[in-house]
Design a protein around this motif. Structure first.
Motif, PDB file in Angstrom:
ATOM      1  N   LEU A   1      -5.508  76.769 -12.304  1.00 55.19           N
ATOM      2  CA  LEU A   1      -6.064  77.879 -11.533  1.00 55.19           C
ATOM      3  C   LEU A   1      -6.795  78.814 -12.492  1.00 55.19           C
ATOM      4  CD1 LEU A   1      -3.313  79.156  -9.046  1.00 55.19           C
ATOM      5  CD2 LEU A   1      -5.495  78.077  -8.469  1.00 55.19           C
ATOM      6  N   ALA A   2      -8.045  79.082 -12.206  1.00 55.43           N
ATOM      7  CA  ALA A   2      -8.789  80.053 -13.011  1.00 55.43           C
ATOM      8  C   ALA A   2      -8.287  81.452 -12.684  1.00 55.43           C
ATOM      9  CB  ALA A   2     -10.282  79.932 -12.729  1.00 55.43           C
ATOM     10  N   LEU A   3      -8.629  82.426 -13.516  1.00 52.83           N
ATOM     11  CA  LEU A   3      -8.101  83.782 -13.328  1.00 52.83           C
ATOM     12  C   LEU A   3      -8.427  84.327 -11.938  1.00 52.83           C
ATOM     13  CD1 LEU A   3      -6.611  86.224 -14.411  1.00 52.83           C
ATOM     14  CD2 LEU A   3      -8.741  86.998 -15.488  1.00 52.83           C
ATOM     15  N   ALA A   4      -9.677  84.161 -11.506  1.00 47.87           N
ATOM     16  CA  ALA A   4     -10.070  84.691 -10.195  1.00 47.87           C
ATOM     17  C   ALA A   4      -9.257  84.038  -9.079  1.00 47.87           C
ATOM     18  CB  ALA A   4     -11.569  84.474  -9.969  1.00 47.87           C
ATOM     19  N   GLU A   5      -9.052  82.724  -9.197  1.00 53.87           N
ATOM     20  CA  GLU A   5      -8.261  82.008  -8.184  1.00 53.87           C
ATOM     21  C   GLU A   5      -6.806  82.473  -8.207  1.00 53.87           C
ATOM     22  OE1 GLU A   5     -10.334  77.617  -8.157  1.00 53.87           O
ATOM     23  OE2 GLU A   5      -9.150  78.163  -9.911  1.00 53.87           O
ATOM     24  N   HIS A   6      -6.283  82.631  -9.412  1.00 48.40           N
ATOM     25  CA  HIS A   6      -4.915  83.110  -9.581  1.00 48.40           C
ATOM     26  C   HIS A   6      -4.734  84.469  -8.896  1.00 48.40           C
ATOM     27  CE1 HIS A   6      -1.260  84.494 -11.643  1.00 48.40           C
ATOM     28  NE2 HIS A   6      -1.947  85.509 -12.122  1.00 48.40           N
ATOM     29  N   LEU A   7      -5.707  85.360  -9.093  1.00 51.54           N
ATOM     30  CA  LEU A   7      -5.619  86.687  -8.487  1.00 51.54           C
ATOM     31  C   LEU A   7      -5.767  86.611  -6.969  1.00 51.54           C
ATOM     32  CD1 LEU A   7      -7.581  88.746 -11.162  1.00 51.54           C
ATOM     33  CD2 LEU A   7      -5.105  88.746 -10.731  1.00 51.54           C
ATOM     34  N   ASP A   8      -6.575  85.665  -6.493  1.00 54.99           N
ATOM     35  CA  ASP A   8      -6.703  85.461  -5.042  1.00 54.99           C
ATOM     36  C   ASP A   8      -5.363  85.034  -4.442  1.00 54.99           C
ATOM     37  OD1 ASP A   8      -9.270  86.149  -4.635  1.00 54.99           O
ATOM     38  OD2 ASP A   8     -10.093  84.103  -4.678  1.00 54.99           O
ATOM     39  N   VAL A   9      -4.678  84.138  -5.133  1.00 54.19           N
ATOM     40  CA  VAL A   9      -3.428  83.590  -4.597  1.00 54.19           C
ATOM     41  C   VAL A   9      -2.298  84.609  -4.689  1.00 54.19           C
ATOM     42  CG1 VAL A   9      -1.650  81.817  -4.920  1.00 54.19           C
ATOM     43  CG2 VAL A   9      -4.070  81.199  -5.103  1.00 54.19           C
ATOM     44  N   HIS A  10      -2.160  85.248  -5.870  1.00 56.51           N
ATOM     45  CA  HIS A  10      -0.961  86.054  -6.128  1.00 56.51           C
ATOM     46  C   HIS A  10      -1.204  87.569  -6.123  1.00 56.51           C
ATOM     47  CE1 HIS A  10       1.466  82.547  -7.029  1.00 56.51           C
ATOM     48  NE2 HIS A  10       0.532  82.105  -7.846  1.00 56.51           N
ATOM     49  N   GLY A  11      -2.471  88.003  -6.183  1.00 60.44           N
ATOM     50  CA  GLY A  11      -2.746  89.432  -6.335  1.00 60.44           C
ATOM     51  C   GLY A  11      -2.502  89.858  -7.766  1.00 60.44           C
ATOM     52  N   PRO A  12      -2.883  91.104  -8.089  1.00 62.04           N
ATOM     53  CA  PRO A  12      -2.739  91.561  -9.474  1.00 62.04           C
ATOM     54  C   PRO A  12      -1.275  91.812  -9.846  1.00 62.04           C
ATOM     55  CG  PRO A  12      -3.523  93.346  -8.091  1.00 62.04           C
ATOM     56  CD  PRO A  12      -3.465  92.125  -7.213  1.00 62.04           C
ATOM     57  N   LEU A  13      -0.973  91.712 -11.135  1.00 57.84           N
ATOM     58  CA  LEU A  13       0.374  91.999 -11.637  1.00 57.84           C
ATOM     59  C   LEU A  13       0.529  93.513 -11.741  1.00 57.84           C
ATOM     60  CD1 LEU A  13       3.012  90.822 -12.993  1.00 57.84           C
ATOM     61  CD2 LEU A  13       1.848  91.187 -15.174  1.00 57.84           C
ATOM     62  N   PRO A  14       1.516  94.105 -11.029  1.00 56.79           N
ATOM     63  CA  PRO A  14       1.703  95.551 -11.155  1.00 56.79           C
ATOM     64  C   PRO A  14       2.142  95.896 -12.572  1.00 56.79           C
ATOM     65  CG  PRO A  14       3.114  94.607  -9.424  1.00 56.79           C
ATOM     66  CD  PRO A  14       2.526  93.474 -10.181  1.00 56.79           C
ATOM     67  N   ARG A  15       1.918  97.136 -12.969  1.00 58.47           N
ATOM     68  CA  ARG A  15       2.345  97.583 -14.284  1.00 58.47           C
ATOM     69  C   ARG A  15       3.870  97.472 -14.369  1.00 58.47           C
ATOM     70  NH1 ARG A  15      -0.397 100.414 -18.032  1.00 58.47           N
ATOM     71  NH2 ARG A  15       0.965 101.520 -19.489  1.00 58.47           N
ATOM     72  N   ALA A  16       4.354  96.743 -15.351  1.00 58.07           N
ATOM     73  CA  ALA A  16       5.806  96.528 -15.465  1.00 58.07           C
ATOM     74  C   ALA A  16       6.393  97.449 -16.534  1.00 58.07           C
ATOM     75  CB  ALA A  16       6.098  95.075 -15.812  1.00 58.07           C
ATOM     76  N   GLY A  17       7.681  97.711 -16.397  1.00 62.15           N
ATOM     77  CA  GLY A  17       8.390  98.522 -17.384  1.00 62.15           C
ATOM     78  C   GLY A  17       9.859  98.157 -17.343  1.00 62.15           C
ATOM     79  N   PRO A  18      10.707  98.991 -17.949  1.00 60.99           N
ATOM     80  CA  PRO A  18      12.137  98.684 -18.018  1.00 60.99           C
ATOM     81  C   PRO A  18      12.782  98.478 -16.641  1.00 60.99           C
ATOM     82  CG  PRO A  18      11.586 100.545 -19.441  1.00 60.99           C
ATOM     83  CD  PRO A  18      10.359 100.227 -18.653  1.00 60.99           C
ATOM     84  N   GLU A  19      12.220  99.107 -15.585  1.00 66.07           N
ATOM     85  CA  GLU A  19      12.824  98.981 -14.251  1.00 66.07           C
ATOM     86  C   GLU A  19      12.761  97.542 -13.728  1.00 66.07           C
ATOM     87  OE1 GLU A  19      10.017 100.508 -14.939  1.00 66.07           O
ATOM     88  OE2 GLU A  19       8.604  99.228 -13.859  1.00 66.07           O
TER      89      GLU A  19
END
Lengths: 69, 412
Positions: free
Chosen positions: B16-34
């Motif tokens: 899956l190319a990046l654009a396809e990956h984002l189409d399928v899963h959406g963007p990764l939210p900013r992650a942290g210790p939570e």
């Protein structure tokens, strides 16, 4: 505090001195490598455990002190 | 519950190319210790084989001081597993997302992804995916030898630190001192891909698939007496029979867990589920999801002897019990299959089976004994027939347990 015996399996070369010195806690497998009792060593046997650890030519046997759980 | 999750939208012939990956899963939210708490609530467990709770592992590294590292262990040492390479060559961005989210969660600055030398497609997919993202000098893909022990984390770390590919004595655990002496989170790629989805959709969503005790989906590699070897994604707790399909012949048994796994006898296949509770009845775990179907025409005694011989060869030879015990077990099994077993063969099997586990630097002998003990139990009649009469006509058939990696290549 309780004490346990621990062997570094990579360092151990199966001399078997430990089992001679502390047979209450250590037996040897079919190839002369030690099988340790995993339980806490009673106070009255600690002296034997120390002697076995000190005698290991590879310094592979150690007494580990653990905090009482 | 919709499956597939990890393999959603993937292509058979390219990642899956990046654009396809984002189409399928959406963007990764900013992650942290939570994210650690979310992973805990999700109940995610490691998919490399040991089923260790991922949140505990994350906490173990997060509480360390100084620079921390993430090691993505894609070594996939068991030759009957293909799921990690399939995941990497299909959805590399999901694994990268997971590694980045885990890094943010535990405060790690560097990520190393260790991929076996023979998984060229997985490595190329990763490199291409990394090239599609903003430049990141702290992210590195490295090739590691193809060996059973390459997946053993202390051996992998020793190798990446410039030493031999051999297990080291723990402690220190990787979380204390790992890659370049840094506290290191070692995770399987599939585990990280699940983590990337938990970061997006939350723990409740994760639990919509799988069982209460073992939530989520899992990748499984199915080889042996099946129509075609393949990797598929199932909900944890799925019926074992559902991944076998209608094979080319009736089954004698199914191996779950690969070289360290257990045998499910033919009559129990229909009642067995792919989760730790279901498999615990047979002494196994879902582990890395390795499923091998053994057909009626295969010789189980020969398969056991050959696999134990192979495991003895895979030993690093460092610890006495493994260096002596595994070749002795292999010789004994070979003698039993050949009909030349000593009179006390079963007493030796029992004694060594009891003596060997838990005494090495790593768990190779423990797993070998589990595999063998299960086989000796399930195939007691077949083994006894060999002891009495020597090799059977099926002994010379092409082996089912594919230790050369041929079936894995077919599945990938």
């Amino acid at each position: 505090m309780t004490a346990h015996l621990r062997v570094d399996p990579i360092a151990c070369s199966g001399h078997g001195l430990c089992a001679e010195l502390f047979p209450e806690w250590i037996e040897l497998d079919d190839w002369g490598y030690p099988i340790l009792d995993r339980g806490p060593i009673p106070e009255e046997l600690l002296q034997h455990a120390r002697r076995a650890a000190d005698a290991c030519p590879k310094l592979a046997l150690a007494i580990r002190a653990d905090r009482e759980r | 519950m919709t499956l597939p999750r990890l393999l959603a939208g993937v292509h058979a012939d390219r990642p899956l190319a990046l654009a396809e990956h984002l189409d399928v899963h959406g963007p990764l939210p900013r992650a942290g210790p939570e994210l650690v708490d979310a992973v805990e609530r999700a109940g995610l467990r490691g998919r490399g084989g040991a089923s260790f709770p991922t949140a505990l592992k994350l906490r173990g590294v997060a509480r360390r001081n100084g620079p921390r590292a993430i090691l993505v262990n894609a070594a996939e040492g068991d030759p009957m597993s293909a799921k990690d390479r399939v995941l990497l060559q299909s959805a590399p961005h999901l694994v990268l997302d997971g590694a980045m989210a885990a890094a943010a969660a535990v405060g790690a600055r560097s990520v190393v992804i260790a991929v076996p030398e023979d998984a060229a497609a997985a490595r190329a997919a990763l490199q291409r995916a990394i090239g599609e993202r903003p430049a990141n000098r702290r992210l590195r893909v490295t090739a590691v030898p193809v060996a059973y022990l390459a997946g053993e984390e202390s051996a992998l770390i020793a190798c990446l630190n410039g030493g031999p590919l051999k297990p080291t004595v723990v402690p220190p655990r990787p979380a204390e001192r790992g890659l370049h002496r840094r506290p290191t989170l070692v995770q399987n790629p599939e585990t990280l891909a699940h983590l990337a989805l938990i970061a997006r959709h939350g723990p409740d969503w994760f639990r919509e698939a799988g069982t209460r005790a073992q939530p989520g989906s899992a990748l499984v590699t199915v080889t042996g007496a099946v129509r075609r070897p393949r990797v598929l994604e199932v909900a944890c707790g799925a019926p074992l029979a559902s991944v076998l399909g209608g094979g080319p012949e009736p089954l004698r048994a199914v191996l779950v867990g690969g070289c360290h796994g257990v045998w499910i006898p033919g009559e129990a296949i229909a009642s067995t589920t792919l989760d730790d509770i279901g498999l615990s009845l047979h002494g196994g775990v879902l582990g890395a999801g390795i499923v091998v179907a053994l057909g009626r025409s295969a010789c189980p005694a020969q398969e056991l002897a050959r696999t134990i011989g192979w495991l003895a060869e895979q030993s690093a030879g460092q610890c006495g019990p493994c260096r002596n015990g595994l070749p002795a077990l292999a010789d004994l099994l070979a003698a039993m299959v050949a009909g030349r077993a000593p009179r006390d063969a079963h007493r030796r099997l029992d004694r060594w089976g009891g003596d060997l586990p838990g005494r090495g630097a790593c768990h190779l002998p423990d797993g070998a004994v589990r595999f063998l003990a299960s086989g000796v139990r399930v195939f007691a009649a077949e083994l006894a027939a060999h002891e009495r009469h020597g090799p059977c006509p099926d002994c010379h058939r092409y082996p089912t347990l594919s230790l050369s990696g041929a079936q894995r290549r077919a599945a990938a």
